[in-house]
Write a protein that holds these residues in place. Structure first.
Motif, short mmCIF file in Angstrom:
data_model
loop_
_atom_site.label_atom_id
_atom_site.label_comp_id
_atom_site.label_asym_id
_atom_site.label_seq_id
_atom_site.Cartn_x
_atom_site.Cartn_y
_atom_site.Cartn_z
N GLY A 263 0.76 -1.25 0.00
CA GLY A 263 0.00 0.00 0.00
C GLY A 263 0.79 1.29 0.00
N GLY B 109 2.19 2.69 -2.64
CA GLY B 109 2.01 3.44 -3.89
C GLY B 109 2.88 2.95 -5.04
N LYS B 110 3.24 1.68 -5.05
CA LYS B 110 4.07 1.14 -6.13
C LYS B 110 3.33 1.20 -7.47
N THR B 111 2.10 0.63 -7.48
CA THR B 111 1.35 0.57 -8.74
C THR B 111 0.98 1.96 -9.22
N THR B 112 0.56 2.81 -8.29
CA THR B 112 0.19 4.18 -8.67
C THR B 112 1.40 4.92 -9.25
N ASP C 144 2.69 -8.78 -9.41
CA ASP C 144 1.79 -8.61 -8.27
C ASP C 144 0.54 -9.43 -8.55
N ARG D 44 -3.31 -10.73 -5.27
CA ARG D 44 -4.73 -10.41 -5.09
C ARG D 44 -5.36 -10.15 -6.46
N GLN E 200 -6.24 -3.89 -11.00
CA GLN E 200 -5.79 -2.49 -10.93
C GLN E 200 -4.82 -2.18 -12.07
N GLY F 248 3.10 -6.06 -2.82
CA GLY F 248 3.55 -5.48 -1.56
C GLY F 248 3.89 -6.60 -0.59
N LYS G 142 3.53 9.98 -0.81
CA LYS G 142 2.62 10.58 0.18
C LYS G 142 3.20 11.81 0.86
N ASP H 229 2.28 14.60 0.31
CA ASP H 229 1.14 15.49 0.53
C ASP H 229 0.48 15.23 1.88
N GLU H 230 0.85 14.14 2.54
CA GLU H 230 0.18 13.79 3.79
C GLU H 230 0.97 14.18 5.03
N SER I 90 6.41 11.41 -4.74
CA SER I 90 5.01 11.38 -5.14
C SER I 90 4.22 12.24 -4.16
N GLN J 74 -2.60 11.46 -5.26
CA GLN J 74 -3.14 10.27 -5.91
C GLN J 74 -3.37 10.45 -7.41
N1 LIG Z 1 -2.03 10.77 -0.62
C1 LIG Z 1 -1.34 9.98 -1.43
N2 LIG Z 1 -1.82 8.77 -1.74
C2 LIG Z 1 -1.10 8.00 -2.57
C3 LIG Z 1 0.14 8.40 -3.10
N3 LIG Z 1 0.62 7.39 -3.87
C4 LIG Z 1 -0.30 6.40 -3.82
N4 LIG Z 1 -1.34 6.76 -3.05
C5 LIG Z 1 -2.53 5.99 -2.71
O1 LIG Z 1 -2.15 4.89 -1.90
C6 LIG Z 1 -3.03 3.80 -2.14
C7 LIG Z 1 -2.23 2.55 -2.47
O2 LIG Z 1 -1.59 2.75 -3.71
P1 LIG Z 1 -1.08 1.54 -4.61
O3 LIG Z 1 -0.37 2.12 -5.78
O4 LIG Z 1 -2.16 0.57 -4.88
O5 LIG Z 1 -0.04 0.89 -3.59
P2 LIG Z 1 0.83 -0.42 -3.81
O6 LIG Z 1 2.15 -0.18 -3.16
O7 LIG Z 1 0.85 -0.79 -5.25
O8 LIG Z 1 -0.05 -1.45 -2.97
P3 LIG Z 1 0.08 -3.07 -2.98
O9 LIG Z 1 0.25 -3.49 -4.39
O10 LIG Z 1 -1.20 -3.51 -2.37
O11 LIG Z 1 1.26 -3.39 -2.12
C8 LIG Z 1 -3.96 4.22 -3.26
O12 LIG Z 1 -5.14 4.70 -2.69
C9 LIG Z 1 -3.21 5.37 -3.92
O13 LIG Z 1 -4.06 6.30 -4.57
C10 LIG Z 1 0.64 9.70 -2.74
O14 LIG Z 1 1.72 10.15 -3.12
N5 LIG Z 1 -0.15 10.44 -1.90
#
Ligand SMILES: Nc1nc2c(ncn2[C@@H]2O[C@H](COP(=O)(O)OP(=O)(O)OP(=O)(O)O)[C@@H](O)[C@H]2O)c(=O)[nH]1
Ligand SMILES: [Mg+2]
Length: 419
Positions: A234, A236-239, A262, A265, A271, A311, A367, A369-370, A392, A395
């Protein structure tokens, strides 16, 4: 837990069957190629996917449905049912209460089972005294915390201000000491006129500590640049892959392909497939190292291949060794360890240490921004010796990502001392 095997001509078809029967919360336990065709007429190999669904984690309890006169529905997300579960718990508590009251001897109420209340204060003066002590304690605490400690007193106004700002940014204490000591050795006078100069020195030191890898450049050498993203769940790898892949396709007009390892799931597979469909990018979902190698070979004529991984918790030794094997099969040109800046500092340290086996060579921080505390960017670079690649900041795909630059990030950690 419901576990079932699904057979189909392709992995994609098998996954569709999984989703249709077990829903999007199903997890893939295994997949394998079966020797020989499923149906002899087709003449191709077939695939078997083993999937599971933990119904207890997602489904609304049957009894609760019956109690409330609600028909049992297919599994949904936990969040969708959480409020109902709370209501159900309250209803059960009420039921218990009624039952208990029925069997209680008359004259006793349910409240008799509550824990005894603390003994009442017999002396009225005692409570007044206690209030006075509390007020004095509060006043003393705020006085002490507003005073710089003895060591800080010796620092002088400028260095104290620098220390305070770095502490507020959550730069590690050891790094702050190093910066303060270095500036102190260079400056003997501590008058107000030199404070902004000292802040500039601190900014320069922070800037030097934040190393950056620079923008990924597609190598026009007849082979694709392989960029892998690894990291905890979670973050933000995929994003981040979606943002970067869009950027390089749209702005740099490069040929981009995606490979997703990945496959844990169904939702994660969907996604990346959804993103690939929207961005018109080819994507391969792979289940083992052999399939990864095949996919990378297939896309070798592209300019860049982004590789998404599942993840993984740094604390799961088996998952970490799976990842290590997968990374060995990829031979990536860039391995970005993706980390959220909002993760606790102690956890960040453990993650960066345990992921070292997966041979990451840069850090992509998400994140931003958080938070308003950007010191962890400096800590990460200093503690791992790795450069930052991208940051990053939200979102939105593809906008909320930028190549990391030392100057701008240093100024987020420490200002010019004007405030
Ligand atoms: N606020 C914020 N949210 C982010 C950022 N990057 C990603 N997200 C959010 O974080 C959540 C998880 O993002 P994913 O890209 O699915 O994360 P992941 O690492 O691929 O997750 P897994 O594959 O489950 O391990 C999503 O709701 C994204 O929109 C960011 O820079 N800021
Ligand atoms: Mg993902």
């Amino acid at each position: 837990m419901k576990i079932k095997k699904f057979k189909a001509q392709t992995v994609k078809e098998a996954l569709l069957l999984v989703k249709a029967e077990l829903g999007p919360n199903a997890v893939i336990l295994n997949s394998r190629r079966l020797k020989g065709p499923l149906l002899p007429a087709f003449g191709k190999d077939s695939y078997e996917v083993t999937a599971a669904l933990d119904e207890s984690a997602y489904a609304m309890p049957e009894q609760a449905c019956a109690d409330e006169g609600v028909a049992t529905r297919p599994a949904k997300s936990v969040q969708a049912y959480a409020p109902r579960k709370v209501e159900t718990a309250v209803a059960i508590a009420e039921l218990d209460r009624e039952k208990k009251e029925k069997v209680l001897p008359s004259g006793l109420s349910f409240e008799h089972f509550a824990p005894p209340a603390p003994p009442a204060n017999t002396d009225g003066n005692f409570s007044v005294l206690r209030q006075d002590i509390d007020t004095m304690r509060g006043a003393l605490t705020s006085l002490v915390t507003s005073l710089p400690d003895a060591a800080d007193q010796r620092l002088g106004k400028g260095l104290r201000a620098i220390k305070k700002e770095l502490e507020e940014s959550e730069v590690h204490a050891a790094h702050i000491d190093e910066i303060i000591t270095a500036i102190r050795q260079r400056s003997s006078d501590e008058d107000t006129g030199s404070i902004s100069r000292m802040f500039r020195e601190a900014q320069v030191m922070i800037e030097k500590g934040i190393t950056v890898s620079g923008y990924s450049a597609a190598q026009k050498k007849g082979r694709a640049l392989k960029i892998a993203m690894i990291g905890p769940t979670g973050v933000g790898k995929t994003t981040s892959i979606a943002k970067l892949a869009s950027h390089f396709k749209l702005k740099e007009k490069l040929n981009i392909a995606l490979v997703a390892a990945d496959n844990y799931r169904i939702a994660a597979i969907e996604q990346i497939q959804t993103f690939a469909a929207i961005a018109s990018l080819p994507v391969d979902i792979v289940f083992n190292e052999e399939e990864m190698e095949r996919a990378l070979k297939k896309f070798s004529g592209f300019d860049m291949i982004f590789i998404d991984t599942a993840g993984r918790s740094q604390r799961n030794a088996e998952h970490m060794s799976d990842l290590k094997r997968m990374m060995a099969a990829i031979h990536a040109d860039e391995v970005h360890l993706v980390l959220s800046i909002t993760t606790k500092q102690s956890d960040l340290r453990e993650i960066t240490r345990r992921y070292a086996d997966a041979s990451y060579d840069r850090i992509l921080c998400t994140k931003l921004d958080e938070t308003e505390r950007f010191g962890p960017l400096y800590n990460l670079c200093r503690d791992t010796g790795m450069p930052l690649s991208y940051i990053s900041t939200g979102q939105n795909v593809p906008d909320d990502i930028a190549a990391a630059t030392s100057h701008a990030l240093a100024r987020l950690i420490i200002g010019g001392g004007d405030a």
